[in-house]
Design a protein around this motif. Structure first.
Motif, PDB file in Angstrom:
ATOM      1  N   LEU A 191       0.843  -1.196   0.000  1.00  0.00           N
ATOM      2  CA  LEU A 191       0.000   0.000   0.000  1.00  0.00           C
ATOM      3  C   LEU A 191       0.878   1.246   0.000  1.00  0.00           C
ATOM      4  O   LEU A 191       1.208   1.799   1.052  1.00  0.00           O
ATOM      5  N   GLN A 192       1.273   1.673  -1.170  1.00  0.00           N
ATOM      6  CA  GLN A 192       2.069   2.883  -1.309  1.00  0.00           C
ATOM      7  C   GLN A 192       1.295   3.901  -2.140  1.00  0.00           C
ATOM      8  O   GLN A 192       0.603   3.551  -3.091  1.00  0.00           O
ATOM      9  N   LEU A 193       1.407   5.153  -1.748  1.00  0.00           N
ATOM     10  CA  LEU A 193       0.611   6.197  -2.376  1.00  0.00           C
ATOM     11  C   LEU A 193       1.071   6.485  -3.796  1.00  0.00           C
ATOM     12  O   LEU A 193       0.265   6.652  -4.708  1.00  0.00           O
ATOM     13  N   TYR A 194       2.380   6.515  -4.005  1.00  0.00           N
ATOM     14  CA  TYR A 194       2.920   6.855  -5.322  1.00  0.00           C
ATOM     15  C   TYR A 194       3.330   5.576  -6.064  1.00  0.00           C
ATOM     16  O   TYR A 194       3.673   4.565  -5.455  1.00  0.00           O
TER      17      TYR A 194
ATOM     18  N   ASN B 238       1.693   3.387  -7.592  1.00  0.00           N
ATOM     19  CA  ASN B 238       0.833   2.214  -7.424  1.00  0.00           C
ATOM     20  C   ASN B 238      -0.485   2.509  -8.130  1.00  0.00           C
ATOM     21  O   ASN B 238      -1.314   3.265  -7.626  1.00  0.00           O
ATOM     22  N   GLU B 239      -0.651   1.910  -9.290  1.00  0.00           N
ATOM     23  CA  GLU B 239      -1.817   2.211 -10.122  1.00  0.00           C
ATOM     24  C   GLU B 239      -3.124   1.927  -9.396  1.00  0.00           C
ATOM     25  O   GLU B 239      -4.088   2.683  -9.496  1.00  0.00           O
ATOM     26  N   SER B 240      -3.168   0.811  -8.660  1.00  0.00           N
ATOM     27  CA  SER B 240      -4.398   0.435  -7.978  1.00  0.00           C
ATOM     28  C   SER B 240      -4.833   1.493  -6.972  1.00  0.00           C
ATOM     29  O   SER B 240      -6.028   1.759  -6.811  1.00  0.00           O
ATOM     30  N   ILE B 241      -3.851   2.124  -6.301  1.00  0.00           N
ATOM     31  CA  ILE B 241      -4.167   3.119  -5.283  1.00  0.00           C
ATOM     32  C   ILE B 241      -4.592   4.437  -5.917  1.00  0.00           C
ATOM     33  O   ILE B 241      -5.667   4.981  -5.630  1.00  0.00           O
ATOM     34  N   PHE B 242      -3.744   4.985  -6.811  1.00  0.00           N
ATOM     35  CA  PHE B 242      -4.082   6.313  -7.347  1.00  0.00           C
ATOM     36  C   PHE B 242      -5.302   6.258  -8.259  1.00  0.00           C
ATOM     37  O   PHE B 242      -6.054   7.232  -8.354  1.00  0.00           O
ATOM     38  N   TYR B 243      -5.550   5.113  -8.916  1.00  0.00           N
ATOM     39  CA  TYR B 243      -6.725   5.012  -9.777  1.00  0.00           C
ATOM     40  C   TYR B 243      -8.008   5.096  -8.955  1.00  0.00           C
ATOM     41  O   TYR B 243      -8.978   5.737  -9.359  1.00  0.00           O
ATOM     42  N   ARG B 244      -7.990   4.476  -7.787  1.00  0.00           N
ATOM     43  CA  ARG B 244      -9.191   4.518  -6.942  1.00  0.00           C
ATOM     44  C   ARG B 244      -9.341   5.864  -6.237  1.00  0.00           C
ATOM     45  O   ARG B 244     -10.457   6.369  -6.088  1.00  0.00           O
ATOM     46  N   LEU B 245      -8.242   6.443  -5.795  1.00  0.00           N
ATOM     47  CA  LEU B 245      -8.330   7.738  -5.128  1.00  0.00           C
ATOM     48  C   LEU B 245      -8.812   8.825  -6.084  1.00  0.00           C
ATOM     49  O   LEU B 245      -9.689   9.622  -5.749  1.00  0.00           O
ATOM     50  N   GLU B 246      -8.234   8.851  -7.271  1.00  0.00           N
ATOM     51  CA  GLU B 246      -8.650   9.858  -8.244  1.00  0.00           C
ATOM     52  C   GLU B 246     -10.004   9.531  -8.857  1.00  0.00           C
ATOM     53  O   GLU B 246     -10.598  10.372  -9.537  1.00  0.00           O
ATOM     54  N   GLY B 247     -10.503   8.327  -8.611  1.00  0.00           N
ATOM     55  CA  GLY B 247     -11.808   7.956  -9.144  1.00  0.00           C
ATOM     56  C   GLY B 247     -12.939   8.799  -8.578  1.00  0.00           C
ATOM     57  O   GLY B 247     -13.920   9.074  -9.293  1.00  0.00           O
ATOM     58  N   TYR B 248     -12.794   9.261  -7.333  1.00  0.00           N
ATOM     59  CA  TYR B 248     -13.870  10.043  -6.725  1.00  0.00           C
ATOM     60  C   TYR B 248     -14.024  11.414  -7.383  1.00  0.00           C
ATOM     61  O   TYR B 248     -15.135  11.781  -7.800  1.00  0.00           O
ATOM     62  N   PRO B 249     -12.970  12.213  -7.505  1.00  0.00           N
ATOM     63  CA  PRO B 249     -13.149  13.491  -8.225  1.00  0.00           C
ATOM     64  C   PRO B 249     -13.470  13.294  -9.703  1.00  0.00           C
ATOM     65  O   PRO B 249     -14.222  14.095 -10.289  1.00  0.00           O
ATOM     66  N   ALA B 250     -12.923  12.228 -10.325  1.00  0.00           N
ATOM     67  CA  ALA B 250     -13.242  11.976 -11.734  1.00  0.00           C
ATOM     68  C   ALA B 250     -14.715  11.612 -11.891  1.00  0.00           C
ATOM     69  O   ALA B 250     -15.385  12.050 -12.838  1.00  0.00           O
ATOM     70  N   ALA B 251     -15.224  10.813 -10.960  1.00  0.00           N
ATOM     71  CA  ALA B 251     -16.640  10.451 -11.012  1.00  0.00           C
ATOM     72  C   ALA B 251     -17.520  11.693 -10.843  1.00  0.00           C
ATOM     73  O   ALA B 251     -18.543  11.841 -11.526  1.00  0.00           O
ATOM     74  N   TRP B 252     -17.137  12.587  -9.944  1.00  0.00           N
ATOM     75  CA  TRP B 252     -17.912  13.805  -9.744  1.00  0.00           C
ATOM     76  C   TRP B 252     -17.939  14.650 -11.024  1.00  0.00           C
ATOM     77  O   TRP B 252     -18.955  15.247 -11.362  1.00  0.00           O
TER      78      TRP B 252
ATOM     79  N   GLN C  92      -8.355  17.316 -14.189  1.00  0.00           N
ATOM     80  CA  GLN C  92      -7.052  17.417 -13.552  1.00  0.00           C
ATOM     81  C   GLN C  92      -7.097  16.642 -12.239  1.00  0.00           C
ATOM     82  O   GLN C  92      -7.935  16.915 -11.377  1.00  0.00           O
ATOM     83  N   PRO C  93      -6.211  15.660 -12.056  1.00  0.00           N
ATOM     84  CA  PRO C  93      -6.201  14.876 -10.816  1.00  0.00           C
ATOM     85  C   PRO C  93      -6.141  15.769  -9.583  1.00  0.00           C
ATOM     86  O   PRO C  93      -5.413  16.769  -9.552  1.00  0.00           O
ATOM     87  N   LEU C  94      -6.899  15.401  -8.571  1.00  0.00           N
ATOM     88  CA  LEU C  94      -7.039  16.235  -7.379  1.00  0.00           C
ATOM     89  C   LEU C  94      -5.896  16.049  -6.389  1.00  0.00           C
ATOM     90  O   LEU C  94      -5.427  17.007  -5.774  1.00  0.00           O
ATOM     91  N   TRP C  95      -5.440  14.800  -6.212  1.00  0.00           N
ATOM     92  CA  TRP C  95      -4.526  14.492  -5.124  1.00  0.00           C
ATOM     93  C   TRP C  95      -3.059  14.747  -5.469  1.00  0.00           C
ATOM     94  O   TRP C  95      -2.204  14.685  -4.587  1.00  0.00           O
TER      95      TRP C  95
ATOM     96  N   ILE D 172      -0.895  12.937  -7.128  1.00  0.00           N
ATOM     97  CA  ILE D 172      -0.004  11.776  -7.077  1.00  0.00           C
ATOM     98  C   ILE D 172       0.173  11.146  -8.452  1.00  0.00           C
ATOM     99  O   ILE D 172       0.915  10.173  -8.590  1.00  0.00           O
ATOM    100  N   VAL D 173      -0.517  11.658  -9.460  1.00  0.00           N
ATOM    101  CA  VAL D 173      -0.382  11.158 -10.821  1.00  0.00           C
ATOM    102  C   VAL D 173      -0.715  12.301 -11.774  1.00  0.00           C
ATOM    103  O   VAL D 173      -1.543  13.167 -11.462  1.00  0.00           O
ATOM    104  N   SER D 174      -0.060  12.332 -12.922  1.00  0.00           N
ATOM    105  CA  SER D 174      -0.338  13.372 -13.908  1.00  0.00           C
ATOM    106  C   SER D 174      -1.623  13.054 -14.662  1.00  0.00           C
ATOM    107  O   SER D 174      -2.073  11.899 -14.696  1.00  0.00           O
ATOM    108  N   ALA D 175      -2.208  14.069 -15.275  1.00  0.00           N
ATOM    109  CA  ALA D 175      -3.447  13.877 -16.030  1.00  0.00           C
ATOM    110  C   ALA D 175      -3.267  12.894 -17.184  1.00  0.00           C
ATOM    111  O   ALA D 175      -4.101  11.999 -17.365  1.00  0.00           O
ATOM    112  N   PRO D 176      -2.201  12.984 -18.009  1.00  0.00           N
ATOM    113  CA  PRO D 176      -2.030  12.007 -19.087  1.00  0.00           C
ATOM    114  C   PRO D 176      -1.879  10.581 -18.578  1.00  0.00           C
ATOM    115  O   PRO D 176      -2.428   9.641 -19.171  1.00  0.00           O
ATOM    116  N   ALA D 177      -1.144  10.401 -17.470  1.00  0.00           N
ATOM    117  CA  ALA D 177      -0.967   9.051 -16.921  1.00  0.00           C
ATOM    118  C   ALA D 177      -2.287   8.500 -16.403  1.00  0.00           C
ATOM    119  O   ALA D 177      -2.588   7.312 -16.584  1.00  0.00           O
ATOM    120  N   TYR D 178      -3.081   9.369 -15.787  1.00  0.00           N
ATOM    121  CA  TYR D 178      -4.380   8.896 -15.281  1.00  0.00           C
ATOM    122  C   TYR D 178      -5.312   8.515 -16.427  1.00  0.00           C
ATOM    123  O   TYR D 178      -5.995   7.492 -16.372  1.00  0.00           O
TER     124      TYR D 178
END
Length: 370
Positions: free
Chosen positions: A212-215, A217-231, A256-259, A261-267
């Motif tokens: 469980l690492q913040l940076y 780690n696709e599984s982590i940042f994809y889910r975290l950024e999923g909330y603002p992206a869903a909104w 634009q990713p909120l947290w 921890i990942v760039s917009a193109p990577a997300y």
């Protein structure tokens, strides 16, 4: 068997489930008080169909709506019709035990990719089927517990070897929940938590990429950024959504990713590769719209309240109540990190368990004799 040429959605299983539901519907309607549930589920079907028809890909979206709605309704109808007698419930849970053992054995003997199931799908199915061995463990003596506990451990091992981080971490959430409800002593709680922590350490040592690492780690940042992206997507299509499993990358070009921890193109690269949010609630809100999602959540809440009333009225045997509470709690948590209800089999078993929990088991002598 392909029912719609060129369509990847699993429609064969929902077709069989629909046939079962139609045969069970006359009896199941007695549970719909007073037809309110019937019209609510029909309204949900209408909202889901409208969402699919206005999407950019109406035919695939409509197929996926069928694969979501039919297993849910069919599971409830069959549970309310076939699982009212206590003996029928026992036979069903024994059947689940056989399925649990078969699925576990296949993955332990032939490897985690034997059926082509993603670790999320495997974990979701084994969690629901574990109602069988959990019931036998809670209702039996020492001999029955001597073989059901290793069976549950084997299922845990199958998910462990398949790389399911969720199942490894799940005991750390469920054990405190059950302890708060006074379902296990303090000594048992501490022992179970200690064993679970050791297994977690072993797992992350074997699978360092799952840590469980913040940076990075696709599984982590994809889910975290999923909330603002869903909104962002909900604001664009609040009423009917974008359609079930409709690609989202084009609608998130300005996101634009909120947290940070990942760039917009990577997300967006990850978004193109993953059709859904890996979160059932976010997927429903974005893909079917706010009204349909709230209606479905309201129907689930109504069923869970009926289950609670059944427990308070003493209509659910303790072993059955323990098994159902375990699998429903674990599944609801699981749906927060995966789109489990989009798998027809997982959807079916979840709603069968929910229908069994909210039904009128043991409420009359006629039900026991049927």
């Amino acid at each position: 068997m392909s029912l719609v040429p060129g369509e990847r959605t699993n429609l064969f299983s929902p077709a069989l489930m629909l046939l079962a539901a139609l045969s069970a519907l006359p009896e199941a309607r007695r549970e719909l008080r007073p037809n309110l549930d019937f019209w609510a589920w029909a309204a949900l079907a209408g909202l889901l169909a409208l969402s699919a028809l206005q999407s950019r890909l109406p035919v695939p979206a409509l197929c996926r709506v069928v694969a979501f709605w039919v297993p849910a309704v069919a599971g409830l109808c069959c549970a309310w019709t076939l699982l009212r007698a206590e003996r029928a419930v026992t036979l069903f849970l024994v059947f689940c035990t056989a399925l649990f053992a078969g699925l576990t054995g296949l993955h332990l003997v032939f490897g985690p990719s034997v059926l082509g199931l993603h670790s999320h799908a495997l974990a979701g199915l084994l969690l629901l089927l574990s109602a069988g061995p959990v019931f036998l463990f809670l209702s039996g003596g020492g001999l029955r517990r001597a073989w059901t506990l290793p069976l549950l451990g084997a299922g845990y091992l199958a998910c462990f070897l398949a790389g399911s981080r969720f199942v490894v971490l799940l005991p750390l959430v469920l054990i405190p929940l059950f302890a708060v409800r006074n379902r296990c002593s303090r000594r048992v709680t501490l022992l179970a938590l200690g064993v679970s922590l050791v297994l977690c350490l072993v797992y992350f040592q074997i699978y360092p990429r799952e840590r469980l690492q913040l940076y990075n780690n696709e599984s982590i940042f994809y889910r975290l950024e999923g909330y603002p992206a869903a909104w962002e997507l909900i604001r664009q299509n609040p009423l009917l959504g974008i359609g079930v499993r409709t690609p989202r990358a084009e609608l998130l070009q300005s996101f634009q990713p909120l947290w940070g921890i990942v760039s917009a193109p990577a997300y967006l690269t990850v978004v193109r590769r993953n059709i859904t949010f890996d979160n059932q609630l976010l997927s429903l809100l974005v893909e079917t719209g706010v009204p349909a999602t709230l209606l479905y959540l309201g129907l689930l809440a109504r069923l869970l309240l009926r289950y609670r009333r059944n427990i308070r009225a003493g209509r659910v045997p303790p072993a059955v109540e323990g098994a159902l509470t375990f699998v429903l709690s674990a599944s609801l948590i699981h749906f927060l990190i995966c789109d489990g209800l989009y798998f027809p089999q997982t959807n079916w078993f979840f709603h069968v368990m929910l229908g069994l929990a909210a039904g009128r088991l043991g409420s009359s002598a006629q039900a026991k004799e049927s």
